[in-house]
Design a protein around this motif. Structure first.
Motif, PDB file in Angstrom:
ATOM      1  N   ALA A 796       0.834  -1.199   0.000  1.00  0.00           N
ATOM      2  CA  ALA A 796       0.000   0.000   0.000  1.00  0.00           C
ATOM      3  C   ALA A 796       0.869   1.249   0.000  1.00  0.00           C
ATOM      4  O   ALA A 796       0.374   2.357   0.239  1.00  0.00           O
ATOM      5  N   LEU A 797       2.167   1.071  -0.267  1.00  0.00           N
ATOM      6  CA  LEU A 797       3.087   2.205  -0.274  1.00  0.00           C
ATOM      7  C   LEU A 797       2.909   3.004  -1.564  1.00  0.00           C
ATOM      8  O   LEU A 797       2.683   2.442  -2.631  1.00  0.00           O
ATOM      9  N   THR A 798       3.070   4.292  -1.462  1.00  0.00           N
ATOM     10  CA  THR A 798       3.002   5.147  -2.639  1.00  0.00           C
ATOM     11  C   THR A 798       4.316   5.075  -3.400  1.00  0.00           C
ATOM     12  O   THR A 798       5.345   4.599  -2.872  1.00  0.00           O
ATOM     13  N   ALA A 799       4.273   5.560  -4.623  1.00  0.00           N
ATOM     14  CA  ALA A 799       5.496   5.571  -5.429  1.00  0.00           C
ATOM     15  C   ALA A 799       6.584   6.415  -4.772  1.00  0.00           C
ATOM     16  O   ALA A 799       7.769   6.072  -4.811  1.00  0.00           O
ATOM     17  N   ALA A 800       6.186   7.504  -4.113  1.00  0.00           N
ATOM     18  CA  ALA A 800       7.166   8.375  -3.453  1.00  0.00           C
ATOM     19  C   ALA A 800       7.823   7.652  -2.285  1.00  0.00           C
ATOM     20  O   ALA A 800       9.042   7.793  -2.058  1.00  0.00           O
ATOM     21  N   GLN A 801       7.045   6.869  -1.556  1.00  0.00           N
ATOM     22  CA  GLN A 801       7.610   6.124  -0.429  1.00  0.00           C
ATOM     23  C   GLN A 801       8.588   5.044  -0.918  1.00  0.00           C
ATOM     24  O   GLN A 801       9.640   4.836  -0.312  1.00  0.00           O
ATOM     25  N   VAL A 802       8.222   4.381  -2.032  1.00  0.00           N
ATOM     26  CA  VAL A 802       9.113   3.357  -2.583  1.00  0.00           C
ATOM     27  C   VAL A 802      10.416   3.995  -3.052  1.00  0.00           C
ATOM     28  O   VAL A 802      11.511   3.461  -2.822  1.00  0.00           O
ATOM     29  N   ARG A 803      10.314   5.162  -3.712  1.00  0.00           N
ATOM     30  CA  ARG A 803      11.532   5.843  -4.175  1.00  0.00           C
ATOM     31  C   ARG A 803      12.404   6.246  -2.985  1.00  0.00           C
ATOM     32  O   ARG A 803      13.637   6.164  -3.061  1.00  0.00           O
ATOM     33  N   ALA A 804      11.765   6.683  -1.897  1.00  0.00           N
ATOM     34  CA  ALA A 804      12.540   7.064  -0.715  1.00  0.00           C
ATOM     35  C   ALA A 804      13.277   5.853  -0.140  1.00  0.00           C
ATOM     36  O   ALA A 804      14.435   5.965   0.290  1.00  0.00           O
ATOM     37  N   LEU A 805      12.621   4.687  -0.157  1.00  0.00           N
ATOM     38  CA  LEU A 805      13.275   3.470   0.319  1.00  0.00           C
ATOM     39  C   LEU A 805      14.433   3.085  -0.608  1.00  0.00           C
ATOM     40  O   LEU A 805      15.500   2.645  -0.142  1.00  0.00           O
ATOM     41  N   GLU A 806      14.229   3.251  -1.923  1.00  0.00           N
ATOM     42  CA  GLU A 806      15.296   2.945  -2.878  1.00  0.00           C
ATOM     43  C   GLU A 806      16.484   3.882  -2.669  1.00  0.00           C
ATOM     44  O   GLU A 806      17.654   3.468  -2.746  1.00  0.00           O
ATOM     45  N   ASN A 807      16.210   5.153  -2.438  1.00  0.00           N
ATOM     46  CA  ASN A 807      17.296   6.106  -2.178  1.00  0.00           C
ATOM     47  C   ASN A 807      18.044   5.759  -0.892  1.00  0.00           C
ATOM     48  O   ASN A 807      19.258   5.973  -0.786  1.00  0.00           O
ATOM     49  N   LEU A 808      17.277   5.259   0.104  1.00  0.00           N
ATOM     50  CA  LEU A 808      17.904   4.873   1.362  1.00  0.00           C
ATOM     51  C   LEU A 808      18.895   3.732   1.142  1.00  0.00           C
ATOM     52  O   LEU A 808      20.015   3.752   1.689  1.00  0.00           O
ATOM     53  N   VAL A 809      18.506   2.759   0.333  1.00  0.00           N
ATOM     54  CA  VAL A 809      19.395   1.625   0.062  1.00  0.00           C
ATOM     55  C   VAL A 809      20.661   2.089  -0.636  1.00  0.00           C
ATOM     56  O   VAL A 809      21.750   1.529  -0.439  1.00  0.00           O
TER      57      VAL A 809
END
Length: 863
Positions: A796-809
């Protein structure tokens, strides 16, 4: 007789009379009158104190005039002389008792100078203690008492003096009198038995303790002594001898007859001994026994060798300790007669629990402060603990409720939650008791019992945990007061007054807001509600405030717009007292100035005259503060208050008084007091200091919140069947964002949120993962919970939340373990074919409707 001899005798008598008058003529300035009392000499000549008696006389004089600061200096001088025991005993003998010295300890203010006041308090304590120690040392001297007992068989003067001095020794003489009585015979035994009934009331406790001495003849004699004293209160101590099978027939018979005489009842109308003893124990349990000095109660007992006062190093105890000792003693005597007597069992355990929790504190486990009581609870029948809890709930004894609830939780016996008759079992009812500490203890006990709860019970338990988690920490440990006025201006003034009085205000403007705030969290300690607060109106609001399970017994003050009759009466009483004191001081100052002027006229020494003139000037300056203008102002205030009493609206106050009579912990408060810091402190302080209303400390709030989070996490994992944590959703989200919780508590919140079948859980968990200020362990736990939630319920994550997680990695310095956990989250967010189809199906390319501001129209649905 020859005439010459008669003339000679007359001449001698006349010459003697002339010689007797000669000293008086040498000092014409001294009036021919009996020697005045020392205090009167001080009044007249203002002598500088030299002896201990002089200091005490001057001190009393200055106290009479209200010059406490000068009295404090004299008191310090008296103590500084280090008076001997003999000097102190002479002072006590002159005053006739310790009361004048003890009264010095209750002076409210010796001086405006804090250092002077504190020193005076210390000196008053030291003086009273020194005199008491000297007196006890004299009156308790064993050699002296033995000599006096021996003199009881002497001549008439010796007997009278010995009896008087033994009476003065009070309880301290009883142990030796009892020891002398046991082997005594003939006249010696008779004089002691005649003396014991005439001794003071203080001698009864050691005489009662002497009944425990295993001597049948002594017991028979003491029963007769109590009968001669004719004090009905001593009957309680004869029930055991009358009912115990261990007593000899002669002792049982005489004790029974003495009971009938003391209670003025026929022998066949006496109740059974176990019942009477249990009732006596209950009197101590309910605080119905008054001790002369509650801070220092002398407990006398037989220690198998001799009669002793108190315990080694503890000659006196507090009233609470004395209640515990005597309550357990009478209950134990009832059980000694009939061990299976259920009411005595319940009373014994109730007293033990009440005092153990009182000493330990309701926030501490019994095993820590009273391990012997904790061990006792682990060995008794759980049914007894349930009965004790049932009784405590009916009596509203919070200490006993907490102790019994925790004991049932430790026992983990399923019988504690089984209904035994009409209504819910006591442990279930305890969770609805309107006390936050009791509710928390009951919720934890129910969670520990291995039995699935009913839906209602489970919901109530989760609600208690939710409110504990949602409780916000107070500002610097200040109690929180919910303030409800209809206007912002009054709310602001009340909040400022509370802040000045060291309270934290939480303001509302309607009754519904007040109820909503109380339901949201368990952090309000008192209520200040305006009688004009709207929505839903006072009668309905008051009923709902008292019916609330979590806040039904919080202290509640209803604020009247004007003064109450009670507040006006208190003000009038205080003003009348001030006016009376004003007149008394002025009268004393006038009389003192007149006496000082007379002393000046009589004084012939220049040095003494100068000192007296200075004293006259000082008295004149003081009199200027007690003139007619000041009295006129005070009388004007009194007339104004009298007019206010006549014009104050009584009907409204009377109707409110009748309304609050049916509710507990509700009082009326005038608006002037609700908006004044000093008045609020005087009103709220004593009530909130009471154990039943004592606010939770910050440490307690934090501990309750963290324990609640641990329980919610266990329920979320399925370890506690029957508990649905979804009603605590909001509190759990707030806990993730809260500051001050321990790392383990936050991880418990993460665990619970990760088990919620709600889309918002993923948003809250991702925020924790992305928060760089969080500990790595917490972020890793949140990432693991997020991955599990996505796998179970789809992403249920938004695209912005997924991108933030990708940036974190992609961050180079990220912890390796956290990087792995976040990568797993990203991998789990990739949708499968079914989810992809659902998303495609939900795609709508139509333009969004324009805002409803007249600039555009919503598109029509296509058919």
């Amino acid at each position: 007789m020859p005439r010459s001899a008669i003339r000679f005798a007359i001449g001698v008598a006349f010459l003697a009379a002339l010689l007797a008058r000669a000293p008086a003529q040498d000092k014409p300035d001294k009036p021919d009158k009996p020697k005045e009392l020392p205090r009167e000499e001080y009044r007249e000549f203002f002598k500088t104190p030299e002896t201990v008696a002089d200091f005490w006389t001057a001190l009393q004089f200055e106290m009479e005039l209200g010059r406490h600061e000068l009295a404090a200096k004299l008191l310090h001088g008296l103590v500084g002389r280090k008076p001997t025991d003999e000097e102190l005993l002479r002072l006590e003998e002159k005053e006739g008792s310790l009361s004048p010295f003890l009264r010095l300890r209750s002076v409210p203010r010796w001086s405006d100078d804090k250092a002077v006041h504190d020193q005076a308090v210390k000196d008053a304590d030291e003086l009273a203690q020194r005199i008491n120690e000297a007196l006890q040392k004299l009156l308790g001297d064993k050699k002296r008492i033995a000599r006096l007992i021996k003199d009881l068989t002497g001549d008439r003067e010796e007997k009278a003096f010995a009896a008087k001095e033994l009476y003065r020794s009070k309880a301290l003489a009883v142990p030796q009198l009892v020891e002398a009585l046991r082997p005594a015979t003939g006249e010696e035994r008779e004089v002691i038995l005649n003396l014991l009934p005439r001794l003071s009331r203080d001698t009864v406790p050691p005489l009662v303790a002497a009944l425990d001495i295993p001597d049948e003849g002594l017991r028979l004699d003491l029963i007769d002594v109590f009968l001669k004293r004719a004090e009905p209160a001593t009957a309680a101590d004869l029930w055991y001898l009358a009912g115990s099978p261990k007593s000899s027939p002669a002792v049982r018979t005489r004790a029974t007859r003495a009971l009938a005489a003391l209670l003025a009842r026929p022998v066949d109308a006496l109740v059974p001994a176990p019942l009477a003893l249990t009732r006596e124990a209950e009197r101590y349990y309910r605080h119905q026994i008054t001790f002369p000095n509650p801070a220092q109660v002398a407990v006398w007992r037989w220690d198998s060798k001799e009669l002793v006062q108190g315990w080694p190093g503890l000659p006196t105890v507090s009233a609470s300790r004395a209640e515990e000792y005597f309550g357990l003693r009478f209950a134990r005597q009832a059980l000694d007669i009939d061990p299976a007597y259920a009411p005595a069992q319940e009373m014994f355990l109730s007293v033990a629990l009440d005092k153990a929790v009182e000493r330990a504190g309701v926030d501490q486990p019994l095993a820590k402060a009273s391990p012997e009581v904790a061990e006792l609870l682990a060995t008794v029948n759980p049914d007894l603990v349930v009965r004790v809890l049932d009784k405590a709930l009916a009596d509203r004894r919070a200490n006993v409720i907490v102790g019994a609830v925790r004991a049932l939780g430790d026992l983990k016996d399923a019988r504690a939650v089984r209904p035994s008759g009409a209504g819910d079992p006591p442990l279930v009812r305890a969770i609805n008791y309107p006390d936050r500490r009791v509710q928390m203890a009951a919720a934890e006990a129910l969670l520990r019992v291995p039995a699935e709860p009913s839906a209602t019970t489970a919901g109530r338990v989760v609600d208690v945990l939710r409110r504990a988690v949602a409780a916000e920490p107070a500002t610097k440990g200040k109690p929180k007061v919910l303030v409800g006025f209809a206007t912002d201006a009054l709310n602001e003034r009340a909040a400022k007054a509370l802040q000045a009085a060291s309270y934290e205000a939480v303001t509302v403007r309607t009754g519904r807001e007040a109820l909503k705030r109380l339901e949201s969290a368990a952090d309000i300690d008192a209520l200040l509600i305006d009688t004009a607060l709207p929505d839903p109106g006072l009668p309905s609001l008051l009923a709902q405030l008292r019916a609330g399970v979590g806040y039904g017994r919080l202290p509640l003050w209803l604020v009247l717009p004007g003064e109450t009759q009670e507040s006006l009466r208190r003000q009038r009483y205080e003003l009348d007292r001030r006016l009376s004191d004003f007149r008394t001081v002025r009268r004393d100052l006038v009389a003192e100035k007149a006496r000082t002027q007379l002393a000046l006229e009589r004084s012939r020494e220049q040095v003494k005259s100068d000192a007296i003139r200075q004293q006259i000037d000082l008295l004149g300056q003081q009199l200027t503060s007690y003139g007619a203008d000041q009295e006129t102002a005070l009388r004007a205030q009194a007339r104004s208050l009298e007019q206010d009493q006549l014009t104050a609206p009584r009907d409204r106050e009377l109707s409110l008084t009748r309304l609050i009579e049916r509710y507990p912990n509700v009082w009326l408060l005038p608006q002037s007091a609700a908006l004044t810091a000093t008045a609020l402190k005087d009103v709220l302080g004593p009530q909130l200091a009471d154990s039943a209303s004592k606010p939770l400390t910050d440490a307690e709030r934090k501990e309750f919140a963290e324990r609640s989070l641990a329980w919610l996490a266990r329920a979320a994992r399925g370890e506690l069947p029957g508990y649905d944590i979804r009603p605590a959703e909001g509190a759990l989200y707030a806990a993730l964002r809260a500051e001050g919780l321990s790392e383990e508590a936050v991880k418990s919140a993460v665990e619970a949120v990760g088990r919620l079948p709600l889309p918002k859980a993923q948003t809250e968990l991702s925020a924790v993962v992305l928060d760089a200020k969080r500990p790595v362990a917490v972020r890793s736990a949140a990432a693991a919970a997020l991955q599990r939630h996505v796998q179970q319920h789809t992403s249920a994550l938004t695209a912005a939340q997924v991108r933030a997680l990708e940036n974190l990695v992609a961050e180079p310095n990220l912890d390796a373990g956290l990087r792995t956990s976040v990568a797993l989250v990203i991998g789990s967010t990739r949708p499968d074919a079914r989810v992809t189809g659902e998303r495609l199906k939900g795609f709508d390319p139509r333009p969004k409707p324009a805002p409803k501001d007249g600039k555009g129209a919503e598109p029509k649905d296509e058919k």
